[in-house]
Design an enzyme around this catalytic site. Structure first.
Site, PDB file in Angstrom:
ATOM      1  N   HIS A   1      -0.352   8.223  48.296  1.00 14.76           N
ATOM      2  CA  HIS A   1      -0.569   8.976  49.668  1.00 14.76           C
ATOM      3  C   HIS A   1       0.136   9.791  48.959  1.00 14.76           C
ATOM      4  O   HIS A   1       1.480  10.229  49.417  1.00 14.76           O
ATOM      5  CB  HIS A   1       0.336   7.876  50.214  1.00 14.76           C
TER       6      HIS A   1
ATOM      7  N   ILE B   1     -28.632  20.716  34.977  1.00 13.41           N
ATOM      8  CA  ILE B   1     -27.889  21.404  34.730  1.00 13.41           C
ATOM      9  C   ILE B   1     -28.814  22.327  35.475  1.00 13.41           C
ATOM     10  O   ILE B   1     -28.593  23.232  35.679  1.00 13.41           O
ATOM     11  CB  ILE B   1     -29.523  22.273  33.503  1.00 13.41           C
TER      12      ILE B   1
ATOM     13  N   ASP C   1     -28.221  11.597  21.835  1.00 18.82           N
ATOM     14  CA  ASP C   1     -29.157  12.701  22.251  1.00 18.82           C
ATOM     15  C   ASP C   1     -30.562  12.111  21.213  1.00 18.82           C
ATOM     16  O   ASP C   1     -31.535  12.102  21.743  1.00 18.82           O
ATOM     17  CB  ASP C   1     -28.721  13.647  22.055  1.00 18.82           C
TER      18      ASP C   1
ATOM     19  N   GLY D   1     -28.162  19.364   7.145  1.00 16.48           N
ATOM     20  CA  GLY D   1     -28.259  18.005   5.983  1.00 16.48           C
ATOM     21  C   GLY D   1     -29.994  17.134   6.510  1.00 16.48           C
ATOM     22  O   GLY D   1     -30.375  17.468   7.357  1.00 16.48           O
TER      23      GLY D   1
HETATM   24  P1  FAD Z   1     -25.558  17.275  20.252  1.00 17.19           P
HETATM   25  O1  FAD Z   1     -24.452  17.699  20.352  1.00 17.19           O
HETATM   26  O2  FAD Z   1     -26.615  18.050  20.271  1.00 17.19           O
HETATM   27  O3  FAD Z   1     -24.976  17.784  18.649  1.00 17.19           O
HETATM   28  C1  FAD Z   1     -26.033  17.795  17.279  1.00 17.19           C
HETATM   29  C2  FAD Z   1     -24.990  18.676  15.939  1.00 17.19           C
HETATM   30  O4  FAD Z   1     -25.981  18.275  15.046  1.00 17.19           O
HETATM   31  C3  FAD Z   1     -25.312  19.755  16.384  1.00 17.19           C
HETATM   32  O5  FAD Z   1     -24.382  21.140  16.260  1.00 17.19           O
HETATM   33  C4  FAD Z   1     -26.688  20.780  15.528  1.00 17.19           C
HETATM   34  O6  FAD Z   1     -26.312  21.946  15.155  1.00 17.19           O
HETATM   35  C5  FAD Z   1     -26.455  19.168  14.372  1.00 17.19           C
HETATM   36  N1  FAD Z   1     -27.857  19.306  13.669  1.00 17.19           N
HETATM   37  C6  FAD Z   1     -29.382  18.900  14.167  1.00 17.19           C
HETATM   38  N2  FAD Z   1     -29.864  18.807  12.454  1.00 17.19           N
HETATM   39  C7  FAD Z   1     -29.443  19.043  11.955  1.00 17.19           C
HETATM   40  C8  FAD Z   1     -29.386  18.652  10.486  1.00 17.19           C
HETATM   41  N3  FAD Z   1     -30.638  18.324  10.123  1.00 17.19           N
HETATM   42  N4  FAD Z   1     -28.437  19.038   9.902  1.00 17.19           N
HETATM   43  C9  FAD Z   1     -26.529  19.886  10.236  1.00 17.19           C
HETATM   44  N5  FAD Z   1     -26.597  19.573  11.527  1.00 17.19           N
HETATM   45  C10 FAD Z   1     -27.654  19.372  12.279  1.00 17.19           C
HETATM   46  N6  FAD Z   1     -22.849  16.199  28.751  1.00 17.19           N
HETATM   47  C11 FAD Z   1     -21.894  15.817  29.422  1.00 17.19           C
HETATM   48  O7  FAD Z   1     -21.554  14.294  29.130  1.00 17.19           O
HETATM   49  N7  FAD Z   1     -21.347  16.077  30.264  1.00 17.19           N
HETATM   50  C12 FAD Z   1     -21.438  17.245  30.299  1.00 17.19           C
HETATM   51  O8  FAD Z   1     -20.924  17.871  31.284  1.00 17.19           O
HETATM   52  C13 FAD Z   1     -22.543  17.781  30.064  1.00 17.19           C
HETATM   53  N8  FAD Z   1     -22.910  19.436  30.010  1.00 17.19           N
HETATM   54  C14 FAD Z   1     -24.445  19.959  29.793  1.00 17.19           C
HETATM   55  C15 FAD Z   1     -24.467  20.907  30.387  1.00 17.19           C
HETATM   56  C16 FAD Z   1     -25.567  21.765  29.387  1.00 17.19           C
HETATM   57  C17 FAD Z   1     -25.645  22.947  29.692  1.00 17.19           C
HETATM   58  C18 FAD Z   1     -26.341  21.084  28.619  1.00 17.19           C
HETATM   59  C19 FAD Z   1     -27.667  21.156  27.807  1.00 17.19           C
HETATM   60  C20 FAD Z   1     -25.738  19.086  28.021  1.00 17.19           C
HETATM   61  C21 FAD Z   1     -24.740  19.098  28.784  1.00 17.19           C
HETATM   62  N9  FAD Z   1     -24.118  17.532  28.358  1.00 17.19           N
HETATM   63  C22 FAD Z   1     -23.277  16.790  29.165  1.00 17.19           C
HETATM   64  C23 FAD Z   1     -25.356  16.788  27.310  1.00 17.19           C
HETATM   65  C24 FAD Z   1     -24.103  16.649  25.949  1.00 17.19           C
HETATM   66  O9  FAD Z   1     -23.743  18.535  25.608  1.00 17.19           O
HETATM   67  C25 FAD Z   1     -25.294  15.778  25.419  1.00 17.19           C
HETATM   68  O10 FAD Z   1     -25.016  14.512  25.410  1.00 17.19           O
HETATM   69  C26 FAD Z   1     -24.720  15.429  23.743  1.00 17.19           C
HETATM   70  O11 FAD Z   1     -24.013  16.500  23.128  1.00 17.19           O
HETATM   71  C27 FAD Z   1     -25.416  14.813  22.704  1.00 17.19           C
HETATM   72  O12 FAD Z   1     -24.209  14.579  21.905  1.00 17.19           O
HETATM   73  P2  FAD Z   1     -24.918  14.548  20.078  1.00 17.19           P
HETATM   74  O13 FAD Z   1     -23.550  14.366  18.876  1.00 17.19           O
HETATM   75  O14 FAD Z   1     -26.149  13.712  20.169  1.00 17.19           O
HETATM   76  O15 FAD Z   1     -25.537  15.780  19.539  1.00 17.19           O
HETATM   77  P1  NAI Z   2     -32.721  16.365  33.640  1.00 12.47           P
HETATM   78  O1  NAI Z   2     -33.503  15.542  32.799  1.00 12.47           O
HETATM   79  O2  NAI Z   2     -31.158  16.779  34.534  1.00 12.47           O
HETATM   80  O3  NAI Z   2     -33.211  17.342  35.261  1.00 12.47           O
HETATM   81  C1  NAI Z   2     -34.533  17.551  34.964  1.00 12.47           C
HETATM   82  C2  NAI Z   2     -35.438  18.005  36.061  1.00 12.47           C
HETATM   83  O4  NAI Z   2     -36.665  18.988  36.070  1.00 12.47           O
HETATM   84  C3  NAI Z   2     -35.963  17.159  37.376  1.00 12.47           C
HETATM   85  O5  NAI Z   2     -35.410  15.790  37.410  1.00 12.47           O
HETATM   86  C4  NAI Z   2     -37.571  16.738  36.146  1.00 12.47           C
HETATM   87  O6  NAI Z   2     -38.445  16.013  37.589  1.00 12.47           O
HETATM   88  C5  NAI Z   2     -37.668  18.531  36.338  1.00 12.47           C
HETATM   89  N1  NAI Z   2     -38.599  18.821  36.374  1.00 12.47           N
HETATM   90  C6  NAI Z   2     -39.855  17.953  34.851  1.00 12.47           C
HETATM   91  N2  NAI Z   2     -40.806  18.594  34.895  1.00 12.47           N
HETATM   92  C7  NAI Z   2     -40.412  19.970  35.639  1.00 12.47           C
HETATM   93  C8  NAI Z   2     -41.592  20.414  36.176  1.00 12.47           C
HETATM   94  N3  NAI Z   2     -42.946  21.123  35.155  1.00 12.47           N
HETATM   95  N4  NAI Z   2     -41.807  21.182  37.336  1.00 12.47           N
HETATM   96  C9  NAI Z   2     -40.485  21.118  37.812  1.00 12.47           C
HETATM   97  N5  NAI Z   2     -39.554  20.416  37.749  1.00 12.47           N
HETATM   98  C10 NAI Z   2     -39.351  19.306  36.290  1.00 12.47           C
HETATM   99  O7  NAI Z   2     -32.936  17.156  32.813  1.00 12.47           O
HETATM  100  P2  NAI Z   2     -31.523  18.675  32.527  1.00 12.47           P
HETATM  101  O8  NAI Z   2     -31.106  19.463  33.421  1.00 12.47           O
HETATM  102  O9  NAI Z   2     -32.798  20.039  31.463  1.00 12.47           O
HETATM  103  O10 NAI Z   2     -30.546  18.294  31.281  1.00 12.47           O
HETATM  104  C11 NAI Z   2     -30.535  17.602  30.344  1.00 12.47           C
HETATM  105  C12 NAI Z   2     -29.842  16.232  30.536  1.00 12.47           C
HETATM  106  O11 NAI Z   2     -28.676  16.900  29.920  1.00 12.47           O
HETATM  107  C13 NAI Z   2     -29.144  16.024  31.658  1.00 12.47           C
HETATM  108  O12 NAI Z   2     -30.174  15.020  31.502  1.00 12.47           O
HETATM  109  C14 NAI Z   2     -28.107  15.139  30.947  1.00 12.47           C
HETATM  110  O13 NAI Z   2     -28.298  13.698  30.019  1.00 12.47           O
HETATM  111  C15 NAI Z   2     -27.325  16.357  30.036  1.00 12.47           C
HETATM  112  N6  NAI Z   2     -26.697  17.069  31.145  1.00 12.47           N
HETATM  113  C16 NAI Z   2     -25.684  16.418  31.601  1.00 12.47           C
HETATM  114  C17 NAI Z   2     -24.552  17.268  31.929  1.00 12.47           C
HETATM  115  C18 NAI Z   2     -23.712  16.194  32.955  1.00 12.47           C
HETATM  116  O14 NAI Z   2     -23.642  15.058  32.582  1.00 12.47           O
HETATM  117  N7  NAI Z   2     -22.251  16.865  33.543  1.00 12.47           N
HETATM  118  C19 NAI Z   2     -24.346  18.345  32.668  1.00 12.47           C
HETATM  119  C20 NAI Z   2     -25.583  18.787  31.678  1.00 12.47           C
HETATM  120  C21 NAI Z   2     -26.703  18.404  31.540  1.00 12.47           C
END
Ligand code: FAD
Ligand code: NAI
Length: 476
Positions: free
Chosen positions: A455, A195, A323, A123
């Site tokens: 408990h 991550i 995000d 979109g």
């Molecule tokens: P997104 O989930 O990124 O969704 C955006 C969507 O928009 C996508 O489907 C994309 O394709 C679509 N899009 C983008 N631009 C366009 C366009 N122009 N037209 C049409 N579609 C489009 N958060 C937690 O709370 N708990 C967790 O355990 C957790 N684990 C994570 C693990 C990993 C490895 C990663 C990378 C992230 C994790 N997160 C976790 C973070 C979480 O995934 C994000 O905060 C969340 O997905 C954000 O939701 P969103 O709807 O803002 O965006």
């Molecule tokens: P993060 O922000 O959690 O951690 C990034 C880390 O990389 C920081 O500690 C930072 O100091 C370090 N860093 C940055 N630049 C660097 C460099 N050049 N060299 C070495 N270290 C460096 O980001 P991450 O792990 O990529 O995850 C992104 C986001 O996704 C999280 O902040 C979170 O919001 C979401 N997420 C949430 C999860 C959950 O809720 N369980 C699981 C995974 C992701």
């Protein structure tokens, strides 16, 4: 090209977008949601980063790898003998893919149930007119949609390391990290954030020798220091090698793997040769292909869409959530914003309380918290009382065979209002909800201390930590 008019168009079908679309439809709006994510067959895969390459698949692999580790290392303590333990990585990955698909399909069902029209494609804004905002959808066919209200929920992408772009073969983002076909002998992660710790744990449990390189000198700087220290101790004991205060230099990817040059905390030149490298140094808001300029949608200097407290952008009727805007990048934060925006559009008073958004890191031990840390309270000069209770003294934790960690309460010194709750230990991802509810209701530590907890349960550690605020634990 067909043209369609809706009340509300949501761009992005991740947890922010799809939940916003459902809530808006529940409130009586005629809603469309556009999402471009493609599954392996090129079909739609609703749920965004969270469902496809984030929360859901990472938790599936964390669960599978934890079972494997327990079978290999903990079952014997329970008197269970396992012979011929083996690993089928392909099966583990395909189970994860099945879990992802169940979630993708679940959202398709929810859209049908709530009469949300779904458009598969990208979109982008075309123009604003009296009829509303015109949005072009580029998918299998090209369509044009117009709506007076638009919610942008386009999410985020992994941040690459400068000079080392993701190839998803050797240098992996969270996407590649979730589909490594065979356990690498040596794995490095850059960034010991959420991550880094979750993915590092998965592949370590499956047998990789894992090194995590972190730029900051402090481990998990945003986490309560006492909790972070306890977690670091546990990860180090598990042989997850975490090097703090490093400066990553040249990263070279070749046929044999990846070599990483870096300077250690003492300034010494180091190098690391690994089979795979996962770069987890944060995520960047995604506005690629949105054509924000066409309508003058304002971005901030980080590339995030600029919004006020209520997710309003600089354009009337255009909102942005999740995000792609300021605040923590968490699925539940995106969802809460989606619901609040839909309710505001309907003239209601949607609200997101940023102070009670829980954080969870799904490692073992798990780490979870809500509210302020002890270091934040000290910095703000607020007088507080602290109470902690270790899982070592909790009957259920002993029965489980996992007594790592503690629960910690921070309460106002005068009023006893709970200001923060911090946990490291077994299943604290579930325990933290009680603390969130308590803080939403502005409970005091004494309120929790006086509530009857089952408990034996891990939740008794929460009650005991609340009692500890008043220095009157019963079991420690
Ligand atoms: P997104 O989930 O990124 O969704 C955006 C969507 O928009 C996508 O489907 C994309 O394709 C679509 N899009 C983008 N631009 C366009 C366009 N122009 N037209 C049409 N579609 C489009 N958060 C937690 O709370 N708990 C967790 O355990 C957790 N684990 C994570 C693990 C990993 C490895 C990663 C990378 C992230 C994790 N997160 C976790 C973070 C979480 O995934 C994000 O905060 C969340 O997905 C954000 O939701 P969103 O709807 O803002 O965006
Ligand atoms: P993060 O922000 O959690 O951690 C990034 C880390 O990389 C920081 O500690 C930072 O100091 C370090 N860093 C940055 N630049 C660097 C460099 N050049 N060299 C070495 N270290 C460096 O980001 P991450 O792990 O990529 O995850 C992104 C986001 O996704 C999280 O902040 C979170 O919001 C979401 N997420 C949430 C999860 C959950 O809720 N369980 C699981 C995974 C992701």
């Amino acid at each position: 090209m067909s043209e369609k008019q809706f009340d509300v168009v949501v761009i992005g079908g991740g947890p922010g977008g799809y939940v916003a679309a459902i809530r808006a439809a529940q409130l009586g709006f005629n809603v469309a949601c556009i999402d471009e994510w493609k599954n392996a067959k090129g079909g739609p895969a609703l749920g965004g980063t969270c469902t496809n390459i984030g929360c859901i698949p990472s938790k599936a692999l964390l669960q599978s790898s934890e079972h494997y580790e327990h079978a290999g290392h903990s079952f014997a303590d329970h008197g269970i003998k396992v012979e011929g333990l083996g690993l089928d990585v392909a099966k583990m990955l395909s189970r994860k893919d099945t879990v992802v698909k169940q979630n993708n399909d679940g959202i398709v069902y929810l859209f049908k149930k709530n009469k949300v029209a779904f458009f598969h494609g990208r979109g982008s804004f075309v123009k604003a007119s009296d009829a509303g905002y015109e949005i072009k959808v580029e998918g299998a066919a090209e369509e044009s949609i117009t709506a007076k209200q638009v919610i942008v929920a386009t999410g985020s992408n992994a941040r690459p390391l400068p000079g080392a772009p993701f190839d998803e073969e050797n240098i992996l983002s969270n996407d590649g990290a979730l589909r490594i076909g065979a356990v690498p002998k040596k794995l490095a992660l850059i960034g010991s954030g959420v991550i880094g710790l979750e993915m590092g744990s998965v592949w370590r449990r499956l047998g990789a020798e894992v090194t995590v390189l972190e730029a900051l000198p402090t481990f998990l700087g945003a986490v309560d220091e006492q909790i972070a220290k306890e977690a670091l101790k546990a990860f180090t004991k598990q042989n997850l090698k975490i090097e703090l205060g490093v400066k990553v230099g040249e990263v070279k990817s070749g046929k044999k793997g990846v070599s990483i040059a870096y300077t250690d905390a003492k300034g010494g030149a180091q190098s690391l040769e690994v089979d795979k490298l996962i770069v987890s140094i944060g995520r960047v808001p995604n506005t690629i292909g949105l054509n924000a300029e066409a309508v003058g949608l304002k971005l901030d200097d980080r590339g995030a869409i600029e919004v006020d407290e209520e997710c309003r952008t600089n354009l009337p009727g255009v909102w942005a959530i999740g995000d792609v805007v300021r605040g923590p990048m968490l699925a539940h934060k995106a969802e809460e914003e989606g619901v609040a925006v839909a309710e505001r559009m309907a003239g209601q008073h949607g609200h997101v309380n940023f102070n009670t958004i829980p954080w969870v890191i799904y490692t073992s031990p798990e780490i979870a918290w809500v509210g302020q840390t002890e270091q934040q309270l000290k910095a703000s000069g607020r007088a507080y009382k602290a109470g902690t209770f270790p899982f070592l003294a909790n009957g259920r934790a002993r029965a489980l065979g996992d007594t790592t960690g503690m629960v910690k309460f921070l309460a106002d010194a005068a009023t006893d209002e709970i200001l923060g709750v911090h946990m490291v230990g077994p299943m604290v991802s579930e325990l933290i909800s009680e603390a969130v509810v308590a803080m939403e209701f502005k409970a005091s530590a004494e309120d929790i201390a006086r509530i009857c907890h089952a408990h034996p349960s891990l939740s008794e550690a929460t009650k005991e930590a609340a009692l500890a605020v008043d220095k009157r634990t019963l079991n420690f």
